[in-house]
Design a protein around this motif. Structure first.
Motif, mmCIF file in Angstrom:
data_model
loop_
_atom_site.group_PDB
_atom_site.id
_atom_site.type_symbol
_atom_site.label_atom_id
_atom_site.label_comp_id
_atom_site.label_asym_id
_atom_site.label_seq_id
_atom_site.Cartn_x
_atom_site.Cartn_y
_atom_site.Cartn_z
ATOM 1 N N GLN A 144 0.830 -1.205 0.000
ATOM 2 C CA GLN A 144 0.000 0.000 0.000
ATOM 3 C C GLN A 144 0.868 1.261 0.000
ATOM 4 N N LEU A 145 0.713 2.087 1.022
ATOM 5 C CA LEU A 145 1.369 3.399 1.005
ATOM 6 C C LEU A 145 2.513 3.492 2.001
ATOM 7 N N GLY A 146 3.099 2.360 2.327
ATOM 8 C CA GLY A 146 4.146 2.342 3.348
ATOM 9 C C GLY A 146 3.520 2.122 4.716
ATOM 10 N N ASP A 147 4.361 1.853 5.700
ATOM 11 C CA ASP A 147 3.897 1.667 7.086
ATOM 12 C C ASP A 147 2.938 0.494 7.245
ATOM 13 N N GLU A 148 3.137 -0.565 6.474
ATOM 14 C CA GLU A 148 2.270 -1.742 6.592
ATOM 15 C C GLU A 148 2.759 -2.707 7.664
ATOM 16 N N ASP A 180 17.009 6.800 4.535
ATOM 17 C CA ASP A 180 16.543 6.966 5.908
ATOM 18 C C ASP A 180 15.181 7.658 5.982
ATOM 19 N N ASN A 181 14.423 7.580 4.883
ATOM 20 C CA ASN A 181 13.007 7.983 4.910
ATOM 21 C C ASN A 181 12.152 6.858 5.479
ATOM 22 N N ALA A 182 12.686 5.657 5.520
ATOM 23 C CA ALA A 182 11.917 4.518 6.018
ATOM 24 C C ALA A 182 11.853 4.587 7.538
ATOM 25 N N GLY A 183 10.835 3.982 8.110
ATOM 26 C CA GLY A 183 10.770 3.897 9.560
ATOM 27 C C GLY A 183 10.356 2.491 9.917
ATOM 28 N N HIS A 184 11.294 1.692 10.378
ATOM 29 C CA HIS A 184 10.976 0.305 10.720
ATOM 30 C C HIS A 184 11.034 0.138 12.227
ATOM 31 N N GLU A 229 2.902 20.514 -2.484
ATOM 32 C CA GLU A 229 3.948 19.780 -1.785
ATOM 33 C C GLU A 229 3.589 18.301 -1.663
ATOM 34 N N VAL A 230 4.632 17.468 -1.658
ATOM 35 C CA VAL A 230 4.448 16.023 -1.606
ATOM 36 C C VAL A 230 4.307 15.564 -0.157
ATOM 37 N N GLY A 231 4.850 16.360 0.747
ATOM 38 C CA GLY A 231 4.886 15.920 2.143
ATOM 39 C C GLY A 231 6.022 14.938 2.344
ATOM 40 N N THR A 232 7.184 15.239 1.816
ATOM 41 C CA THR A 232 8.321 14.310 1.925
ATOM 42 C C THR A 232 8.784 14.218 3.375
ATOM 43 N N THR A 233 9.645 13.261 3.621
ATOM 44 C CA THR A 233 10.200 13.108 4.963
ATOM 45 C C THR A 233 11.332 14.104 5.204
ATOM 46 N N GLY A 234 11.693 14.861 4.176
ATOM 47 C CA GLY A 234 12.733 15.880 4.329
ATOM 48 C C GLY A 234 14.135 15.302 4.464
ATOM 49 N N ALA A 270 11.295 -1.063 1.437
ATOM 50 C CA ALA A 270 10.844 0.044 2.286
ATOM 51 C C ALA A 270 9.726 0.763 1.536
ATOM 52 N N GLN A 271 9.012 1.655 2.224
ATOM 53 C CA GLN A 271 7.863 2.359 1.634
ATOM 54 C C GLN A 271 6.858 1.352 1.045
ATOM 55 N N GLY A 272 6.166 1.701 -0.025
ATOM 56 C CA GLY A 272 5.135 0.788 -0.524
ATOM 57 C C GLY A 272 4.848 1.016 -1.995
ATOM 58 N N ILE A 277 2.281 1.932 -3.685
ATOM 59 C CA ILE A 277 1.527 3.090 -4.176
ATOM 60 C C ILE A 277 2.343 4.384 -4.030
ATOM 61 N N ILE A 278 3.518 4.290 -3.412
ATOM 62 C CA ILE A 278 4.423 5.443 -3.485
ATOM 63 C C ILE A 278 5.689 5.083 -4.277
ATOM 64 N N ASP A 279 5.595 4.066 -5.121
ATOM 65 C CA ASP A 279 6.665 3.716 -6.050
ATOM 66 C C ASP A 279 6.712 4.787 -7.151
ATOM 67 N N TYR A 337 2.905 12.078 -5.973
ATOM 68 C CA TYR A 337 2.919 11.912 -4.511
ATOM 69 C C TYR A 337 3.620 10.612 -4.148
ATOM 70 N N VAL A 338 4.840 10.496 -4.563
ATOM 71 C CA VAL A 338 5.571 9.239 -4.455
ATOM 72 C C VAL A 338 6.953 9.500 -3.865
ATOM 73 N N THR A 339 7.612 8.417 -3.501
ATOM 74 C CA THR A 339 9.015 8.544 -3.179
ATOM 75 C C THR A 339 9.783 8.366 -4.492
ATOM 76 N N SER A 340 11.089 8.476 -4.472
ATOM 77 C CA SER A 340 11.808 8.544 -5.752
ATOM 78 C C SER A 340 12.481 7.229 -6.127
ATOM 79 N N ARG A 398 -1.908 6.777 5.307
ATOM 80 C CA ARG A 398 -1.097 7.519 4.352
ATOM 81 C C ARG A 398 -0.453 8.705 5.060
ATOM 82 N N VAL A 399 0.826 8.935 4.780
ATOM 83 C CA VAL A 399 1.518 10.118 5.288
ATOM 84 C C VAL A 399 1.640 11.092 4.129
ATOM 85 N N GLY A 400 1.248 12.325 4.327
ATOM 86 C CA GLY A 400 1.416 13.315 3.265
ATOM 87 C C GLY A 400 0.185 13.430 2.379
HETATM 88 P P1 IMP Z 1 10.373 11.050 0.457
HETATM 89 O O1 IMP Z 1 10.574 9.581 0.324
HETATM 90 O O2 IMP Z 1 10.921 11.599 1.738
HETATM 91 O O3 IMP Z 1 10.866 11.784 -0.744
HETATM 92 O O4 IMP Z 1 8.809 11.322 0.538
HETATM 93 C C1 IMP Z 1 7.981 11.114 -0.585
HETATM 94 C C2 IMP Z 1 6.618 10.557 -0.174
HETATM 95 O O5 IMP Z 1 6.796 9.234 0.330
HETATM 96 C C3 IMP Z 1 5.944 11.329 0.946
HETATM 97 O O6 IMP Z 1 4.527 11.277 0.733
HETATM 98 C C4 IMP Z 1 6.297 10.561 2.184
HETATM 99 O O7 IMP Z 1 5.348 10.720 3.218
HETATM 100 C C5 IMP Z 1 6.275 9.143 1.630
HETATM 101 N N1 IMP Z 1 7.139 8.239 2.397
HETATM 102 C C6 IMP Z 1 8.473 8.143 2.344
HETATM 103 N N2 IMP Z 1 8.928 7.184 3.150
HETATM 104 C C7 IMP Z 1 7.849 6.634 3.717
HETATM 105 C C8 IMP Z 1 7.674 5.551 4.631
HETATM 106 O O8 IMP Z 1 8.608 4.866 5.066
HETATM 107 N N3 IMP Z 1 6.383 5.271 4.969
HETATM 108 C C9 IMP Z 1 5.324 5.963 4.475
HETATM 109 N N4 IMP Z 1 5.441 6.965 3.613
HETATM 110 C C10 IMP Z 1 6.693 7.302 3.241
#
Ligand code: IMP
Length: 475
Positions: free
Chosen positions: A9-13, A36-40, A123-128, A231-233, A235-237, A245-248, A282-284
């Motif tokens: 899905q959108l990460g965080d599963e 390090d955008n992932a959170g496990h 804005e995408v709402g990235t993790t910065g 990492a991630q999911g 739907i943010i591929d 609204y995806v990660t890269s 969903r985050v963001g």
């Molecule tokens: P980025 O990966 O920091 O560039 O963020 C891009 C998008 O992916 C944003 O919507 C983030 O919230 C989302 N995202 C990135 N990493 C995660 C994750 O580990 N879990 C959920 N969403 C994530």
């Protein structure tokens, strides 16, 4: 053999927990994308470990590899290793020389671009964490790779090329003064060279860098089991998600091949397990057709004046499931399970098994809904006579996600309702097995498995390692 764990899905599963449960039989645990955008979160013997870069398997003494598809922030890497060491662990982490390095200016650029986009609500709402800007430089052939840190001449050459470009971007395009930034050294070639040359020495001294493709092939030749930890999911591929609204990177199963240097055949010969959260978060920003309530600033068109969308239910699920970002602490948006999303995900990844998490979070609700299909409401957009055939018609019932985010935003979910199930002793259920799961919950699980034609391998019924109903061990 290999087992690939993919967020459906959108990460965080709850991927980290499943990696942990199945990790016993794995010898090597590999990240193939992201950084390090992932959170496990891994809970082990009462201790909670929050990891963002080090593969979760490190908690259990496995070899952890960051593949070439990853973007590595060495500051985070060494911090996490040090934290684990303080807790008495001795993580064995290897980093692909082909992986790209997140440099301090990448984080700065991530922040600036989000600020600029926010002026037009884009804005995408990235993790910065500088993920997007680092992958941009990789694709632009101006990135710095881990292997470059080992050779001071190459490192300096790369920095001397790329840093002036970033300075010009910040000053001339964004109109900011470098000296006004919190960390002007992030754009100073000499300062960067000193820090990252020293990091290269540290990586070398600790024998941490590898040719991931050769390292993993050798491990497999020795009969070792390899687990790929997405990492991630899906739907943010970047390719298969809801762009922009995806990660890269590519969290999908194909990424396990390109992001490690093993062939698609190797990945496909193994198991590919889709991790599913029993509801949705969903985050963001971006659409979420099954959303409950909303998070101001993230849910499109949602503010206090538009309340009245099951906020209480959303809040209950958010609290019960602890749905706050591991990396950012932000409240996650919450919704019912979305089957068109899951069908898309199953097709793209070729799941051989499902692990459905957080079933316990839904316990106690009178009824549980699922978005079974969508009805597309394209209004004027659909009536154009030269519409491409791949586009769906107004009012059409859709069983998979449309390819554009704009069309997805026009999808309304058609819900199916399941009877709820009571709170039970989930640890006992985990011990007794699948049949001990309350009947109504099993009806819900069986529906999901049928719809995506994939067997259930595990059901998460609590945060702890022992709170997982294991139906099938893929190794
Ligand atoms: P980025 O990966 O920091 O560039 O963020 C891009 C998008 O992916 C944003 O919507 C983030 O919230 C989302 N995202 C990135 N990493 C995660 C994750 O580990 N879990 C959920 N969403 C994530």
């Amino acid at each position: 053999m290999t087992v690939t764990i993919v967020g459906s899905q959108l990460g965080d599963e709850g991927k980290g927990g499943i990696v942990d449960v199945y990790g016993d039989a794995a010898d090597v645990v590999v990240r193939y994308q992201g950084g390090d955008n992932a959170g496990h979160t891994v809970v082990f013997e009462g201790d909670e470990y929050k990891l963002s870069l080090v593969p979760s398997g490190a908690v259990r003494g496995k070899v952890g590899v960051l593949g070439n598809g990853c973007v590595v922030n060495p500051r985070t890497l060494f911090d996490e290793i040090a934290t684990l060491q303080e807790k008495g662990l001795d993580p064995n982490v290897r980093v692909a020389e082909r992986a790209h390095v997140i440099l301090p200016f990448h984080r700065i650029l991530d922040g600036i671009e989000e600020d600029v986009k926010s002026e037009s609500d884009q804005e995408v709402g990235t993790t910065g964490r500088g993920i997007g800007p680092t992958y941009e430089d990789k694709a632009g052939r101006r990135g710095v790779r881990v292997g470059d840190l080992l050779d001071p001449d190459v490192l300096r050459e790369r920095l001397e090329y790329v840093v002036p470009q970033k300075r010009a971007l910040i000053e001339d395009v964004y109109g900011l003064e470098i000296d006004d930034l919190d960390d002007p050294d992030a754009l100073d070639v000499d300062a960067l060279f000193e820090e990252f040359r020293e990091i290269g020495e540290r990586l070398e001294d600790r024998n941490m860098t590898v040719n991931a493709s050769a390292f993993l092939t050798d491990a497999m030749s020795d009969g070792q089991n390899v687990m790929f930890e997405g990492a991630q999911g899906t739907i943010i591929d970047i390719d298969h998600g809801n762009y922009p609204y995806v990660t890269s990177s590519n969290p999908t199963a194909g990424g396990a091949a390109t992001g490690t240097g093993l062939s698609p055949g190797v990945i496909g010969d193994g198991e590919i397990i889709g991790i599913v959260k029993a509801y949705l978060t969903r985050v963001g920003s971006g659409p979420l057709p099954t959303e409950l309530g909303g998070v101001v600033g993230d849910s499109p068109g949602y503010d206090e004046s538009t309340e009245g969308r099951n906020e209480e239910l959303a809040e209950d699920i958010r609290e019960e499931g602890g749905e706050y970002g591991t990396v950012t602490g932000r409240p996650r948006r919450v919704g019912w399970l979305d089957m068109p999303m899951l069908r898309h995900s199953a097709r793209v990844n070729g799941f051989t098994g499902l692990a459905i998490n957080h079933l316990d979070v839904l316990a106690g609700l009178d009824e549980v809904k699922v978005g079974h299909s969508y009805t597309l409401d394209t209004d004027e957009h659909s009536s154009s006579s030269n519409r491409n055939d791949s586009r769906s018609d107004d009012g059409e019932e859709l069983f998979t996600m449309p390819p554009t985010t704009e069309e997805w935003a026009k999808c309304e979910a058609n819900f199916r309702t399941f009877e709820g199930w009571d709170e039970v002793d989930w640890a006992a259920v985990a011990e007794d097995g699948y049949d001990a799961i309350p009947e109504n919950a099993r009806a819900y699980l069986d529906y999901i498995a049928d719809e995506v034609d994939t067997p259930i391998y595990a059901v998460g019924v609590g945060p702890g390692r022992e709170e997982t109903v294991v139906v099938e061990d893929p190794f």
